[in-house]
Design an enzyme around this catalytic site. Sequence first.
Site, mmCIF file in Angstrom:
data_model
loop_
_atom_site.group_PDB
_atom_site.id
_atom_site.type_symbol
_atom_site.label_atom_id
_atom_site.label_comp_id
_atom_site.label_asym_id
_atom_site.label_seq_id
_atom_site.Cartn_x
_atom_site.Cartn_y
_atom_site.Cartn_z
ATOM 1 N N TYR A 140 4.731 -5.167 1.195
ATOM 2 C CA TYR A 140 3.713 -6.015 1.813
ATOM 3 C C TYR A 140 3.109 -7.017 0.833
ATOM 4 O O TYR A 140 2.669 -8.089 1.232
ATOM 5 C CB TYR A 140 2.588 -5.145 2.382
ATOM 6 C CG TYR A 140 2.836 -4.615 3.778
ATOM 7 C CD1 TYR A 140 3.894 -3.771 4.048
ATOM 8 C CD2 TYR A 140 1.976 -4.947 4.825
ATOM 9 C CE1 TYR A 140 4.104 -3.267 5.323
ATOM 10 C CE2 TYR A 140 2.182 -4.447 6.105
ATOM 11 C CZ TYR A 140 3.245 -3.611 6.344
ATOM 12 O OH TYR A 140 3.447 -3.116 7.605
ATOM 13 N N LYS A 191 12.215 7.200 -0.758
ATOM 14 C CA LYS A 191 13.652 6.945 -0.665
ATOM 15 C C LYS A 191 14.155 6.937 -2.103
ATOM 16 O O LYS A 191 14.733 5.948 -2.585
ATOM 17 C CB LYS A 191 13.897 5.604 0.071
ATOM 18 C CG LYS A 191 15.333 5.342 0.462
ATOM 19 C CD LYS A 191 15.846 6.184 1.620
ATOM 20 C CE LYS A 191 17.334 5.955 1.828
ATOM 21 N NZ LYS A 191 17.903 6.831 2.874
ATOM 22 N N ASP A 223 14.358 8.633 6.020
ATOM 23 C CA ASP A 223 15.217 8.848 7.203
ATOM 24 C C ASP A 223 15.111 10.286 7.700
ATOM 25 O O ASP A 223 14.947 10.544 8.892
ATOM 26 C CB ASP A 223 16.668 8.424 6.908
ATOM 27 C CG ASP A 223 17.215 8.942 5.590
ATOM 28 O OD1 ASP A 223 16.437 9.540 4.816
ATOM 29 O OD2 ASP A 223 18.418 8.764 5.337
ATOM 30 N N ASP A 247 3.766 2.742 7.669
ATOM 31 C CA ASP A 247 3.610 1.902 8.867
ATOM 32 C C ASP A 247 4.570 2.377 9.959
ATOM 33 O O ASP A 247 4.186 2.578 11.111
ATOM 34 C CB ASP A 247 3.896 0.442 8.503
ATOM 35 C CG ASP A 247 3.826 -0.495 9.713
ATOM 36 O OD1 ASP A 247 2.870 -0.375 10.489
ATOM 37 O OD2 ASP A 247 4.744 -1.313 9.875
ATOM 38 N N ASP A 251 3.704 4.806 13.714
ATOM 39 C CA ASP A 251 3.968 4.439 15.112
ATOM 40 C C ASP A 251 4.773 5.537 15.805
ATOM 41 O O ASP A 251 4.512 5.891 16.957
ATOM 42 C CB ASP A 251 4.737 3.113 15.209
ATOM 43 C CG ASP A 251 3.814 1.907 15.332
ATOM 44 O OD1 ASP A 251 2.689 1.989 14.800
ATOM 45 O OD2 ASP A 251 4.214 0.900 15.947
HETATM 46 C C1 IPM Z 1 -0.577 -1.616 11.379
HETATM 47 C C2 IPM Z 1 0.019 -2.922 11.826
HETATM 48 C C3 IPM Z 1 -0.153 -3.976 10.741
HETATM 49 C C4 IPM Z 1 0.598 -3.493 9.522
HETATM 50 C C5 IPM Z 1 0.298 -5.405 11.126
HETATM 51 C C6 IPM Z 1 -0.434 -5.892 12.357
HETATM 52 C C7 IPM Z 1 0.146 -6.378 10.011
HETATM 53 O O1 IPM Z 1 1.339 -2.737 12.206
HETATM 54 O O2 IPM Z 1 -1.770 -1.597 11.046
HETATM 55 O O3 IPM Z 1 0.134 -0.620 11.351
HETATM 56 O O4 IPM Z 1 1.819 -3.667 9.407
HETATM 57 O O5 IPM Z 1 -0.051 -2.905 8.640
HETATM 58 MG MG MG Z 2 1.963 -0.698 12.284
#
Ligand code: IPM
Ligand code: MG
Length: 360
Positions: A140, A191, A223, A247, A251
């Site tokens: 990032y 990794k 993975d 990240d 999700d």
């Molecule tokens: C999160 C989001 C952000 C990230 C984006 C919106 C920049 O996906 O907070 O997980 O990648 O950190």
């Molecule tokens: Mg995210």
Amino acid sequence: MAMKIAVLPGDGIGKEVTAEGVKALKAVLGNAEPYEMREAPIGGAGYEAAGDPLPEATLDLARKSDAILLGGAGVPEDEHRPPSKGAGVGLLRLRKALGLFANFRPVFMFPELVGASTLKPEVVEGLDLVILRELNGDLYFGEPRGISREASGERVGINTMRYSESEVERIAHVAFRTARARHGKLCSVDKANVLETMQLWREVMIAVGRQYPDVALSHLYIDAASMALVRNPKQFDVIVAGNVFGDILSDAAAMLTGSIGMLPSASLGLDRKGLYEPVHGTAPDIAGKDVANPLAAILSAAMLLRHSFEREADAKRVEQAVQSVLGEGYRTADIMEPGAKRVGTAEMGDLVAEAIHRIG
Ligand code: IPM
Ligand code: MG
């Protein structure tokens, strides 16, 4: 002294869900507690207001506040902008500028929502883990980065995965302390079989771990970790990962609980100041329709009370209110089940606020 809370709704459903988070905060703090809430634009809203996804005035307000409640940053136009100009950059700059490097993403299964998960009930029932994501380093922020043209005329895209020892050390300490306060198990995700950055990550994790002999440290490659997370998520207590892997994993973990609309997060630094936001994005496709699930934002408000103001009882009250509303069978579209009562964003927020009053 009054508690200073910055409210940054941002874009899309961020605006709608943040309004419900604010509703919950007002309900729980009532008239007795002195607090100050100030709103400022970020993301696409920042572009509109000041031509910048993180306007100077917004950063200034965030710096002067004890805690920040945020909705989300991201607009459809981002797809046609270079990443460095996207609305989400406002969020990334804010996290970095305030030194908020430790991102807590608790993944908790409300018993009432077991049926809303796409996984079998026995896999997710009783699930309770924390993903701790490093937030200030990695691909990032690593340099060099960008798209450039080589001598041959071909374009190349470059990002740099970078972690210094001290960056890994500070997140490692947070991770071990978090595991110690929970069930004493920490899984570090990397990794290391391919990437030197991740080899260093693992070495530092092991070295810091020597100071925490009471915490059982394990390691998984990203993975394999993804696989384990959907196969048997209950094996995990605390997972620590770098910015990118964290990240992605968060999700995936969110969906275990039925909906990403349920997951709150706290981003902390070295003091009590924190940034609290749902894990989900701004979902432009459903924005403005009063269908988004505000519970992640409301649960983020609970984390704000807990971490920035040490108001554990108030945080619990908000969480219990959410549970009680779910127990009464109210559901937003994303967690809808046959026989449940479907409500919109604002009504869900009202129900939680009422429950907060009732519990208080
Ligand atoms: C999160 C989001 C952000 C990230 C984006 C919106 C920049 O996906 O907070 O997980 O990648 O950190
Ligand atoms: Mg995210």
